[in-house]
Enzyme design. Structure first.
Site, PDB file in Angstrom:
ATOM      1  CG  ASP A 133      -0.271  -0.156   2.546  1.00 54.42           C
ATOM      2  OD1 ASP A 133       0.737  -0.889   2.620  1.00 54.42           O
ATOM      3  OD2 ASP A 133      -0.726   0.446   3.537  1.00 54.42           O
ATOM      4  CD  GLU A 137       3.050  -0.975   7.968  1.00 54.50           C
ATOM      5  OE1 GLU A 137       3.059  -1.092   9.210  1.00 54.50           O
ATOM      6  OE2 GLU A 137       3.168   0.126   7.404  1.00 54.50           O
TER       7      GLU A 137
HETATM    8 ZN   LIG Z   1       5.034   3.596   6.601  1.00 56.13          ZN
HETATM    9 ZN   LIG Z   2       6.459   0.873   5.642  1.00 58.60          ZN
END
Ligand SMILES: [Zn+2]
Ligand SMILES: [Zn+2]
Length: 395
Positions: A81, A139
């Site tokens: 991401d 994440e």
């Molecule tokens: Zn980050």
């Molecule tokens: Zn990262």
């Protein structure tokens, strides 16, 4: 084997950079990595693999089965991401999606792991066990793609004996790799306090319940929990960045809102600290005639690098890179959802140097000028392939 991997790593470096640039130009936000997942799955199919798509919606998992596939498994993780940041770099591969940017290097992690996959599929006959490739979403956003993929069984069938994760490091020079055994990154919880009193004219405090004063006491008292109840060897941070008392010089408001972050590296102390903070805040507010709503939004656990796995991995990195290129990392109080894996299986999260001062590549992650020295992609894919090979040979 090292020689073979290094030769393959040279062959795939151009492709790894091209993949990174494609991903960098087409960043997608957390839980929306649809094109990215498609791209990853297509590249894996090009390698003859059969990726499992749609794990936690946008995650992709694939197995590279070696000689004795049931004997041992190792997991390799990349996050996919990007962040809601407007890229300020003037580069040919600049983000084509305004306001979204790969400012944490997850494009690098994904292209590096695709490179690792290409190397390992060519060495299949010599692999002892199974490599599980984990491309995960989100994440950067709670509850974290890792936690959702674990819920959907990514750590089962086969269960990896070890999980490895690689992250770019803008503070480590390109050509170097960083490790740290044991506690490495912090748990992250968000605190939202609403202190309620009774507002009114500032000239008549005796007729009011002043939430500004109550909130001030709470802030000071909570910091004292960190200084008095924390076992001194436990790193912890409590920071409040928002304190809204929306009155004026002569008007005391009805309530005060406080927001902060609680970070530490011990799950027991994390819970104990939260309990103590809540009790203290509620107790102070009550004793002063008001009340306090203490809301906790739980984030990621702390990230622990399994000592033996990390020692083995570091030793393998020394073989691959030379001892002079393997450095020790400091504790870092930021959070990382790789921590979820580390709470379930032996895990090692290490850093790939991407800094190049001579070329002005020094910006930190999560900044609009973040970039990497792409020669890191001559190292990342091959190194991870070597670490996986060594870890499979452990049995
Ligand atoms: Zn980050
Ligand atoms: Zn990262």
């Amino acid at each position: 084997m090292i020689k073979k991997i290094k030769a393959l790593s040279k062959e795939i470096a151009t492709e790894a950079v091209a993949n990174r640039r494609h991903l960098h130009q087409n960043p997608e936000l957390s839980f929306n990595e649809y094109q990215t997942a498609r791209f990853v799955a297509d590249r894996l199919k090009d390698l003859g693999l059969e990726p499992q798509e749609g794990v936690a919606d946008t995650g992709v998992v694939a197995l590279i089965r070696g000689r004795n596939p049931e004997s041992r498994a190792v997991g390799l993780r990349a996050d996919m991401d990007a962040l809601p940041i407007m890229e300020a770099n003037d580069v040919p591969y600049k983000s084509q999606n305004p306001g979204v940017m790969h400012a944490c290097g997850h494009d690098v992690h994904t292209s590096s792991l695709l490179g690792t996959a290409r190397i390992l599929t060519q060495l299949r006959e010599e692999l002892e066990g199974t490599v599980k490739l984990v491309f995960q979403p989100a994440e950067e956003k709670a509850p974290g793609g890792a936690s959702l993929m674990i819920k959907e069984g990514v750590l089962e069938n086969p269960r990896p004996a070890g999980m490895l994760g690689q992250h770019v490091a803008p503070n480590v020079p390109v050509g170097k790799i960083g490790f740290r055994e044991g506690m490495y990154m912090a748990s992250t919880d968000e605190l939202y306090l609403t202190v309620k009193g009774k507002g009114g004219h500032g000239a008549v405090p005796d007729q009011l319940i002043d939430p500004v004063l109550i909130a001030s006491h709470i802030i000071v008292a909570l910091q004292q929990i960190i200084s008095r109840n924390r076992q001194p060897a436990n790193p912890s941070v409590l920071s409040f960045g928002r304190f809204i008392a929306d009155g004026v010089t002569n008007v005391i408001p009805n309530e005060v809102k406080i927001q902060g972050t609680w970070r530490c590296m011990d799950e027991e102390w994390r819970a104990d600290g939260l309990r103590r903070m809540q009790k203290m805040a509620e107790g102070i507010a009550e004793a002063m005639g008001g009340s306090c709503d203490f809301e906790i939004v739980k984030g990621y656990p702390f990230l622990k690098n399994h000592p033996e796995l990390t020692r083995r991995t570091k030793a393998a990195a020394v073989e691959y890179m030379g001892a002079e290129n393997v450095v020790d990392l400091d504790l870092w109080m930021a959070g990382e959802d790789f921590a979820f894996y580390s709470q379930v299986v032996d895990s090692c999260f290490y850093r790939l140097g991407t800094r190049n001062e001579a070329r002005g590549i020094v910006s930190g992650v999560h900044t609009p000028t973040f970039d990497i020295d792409e020669s890191a992609l001559e190292i990342g894919p091959g190194l991870m392939a070597w670490l996986a090979v060594k870890e499979l040979d452990q049995r």
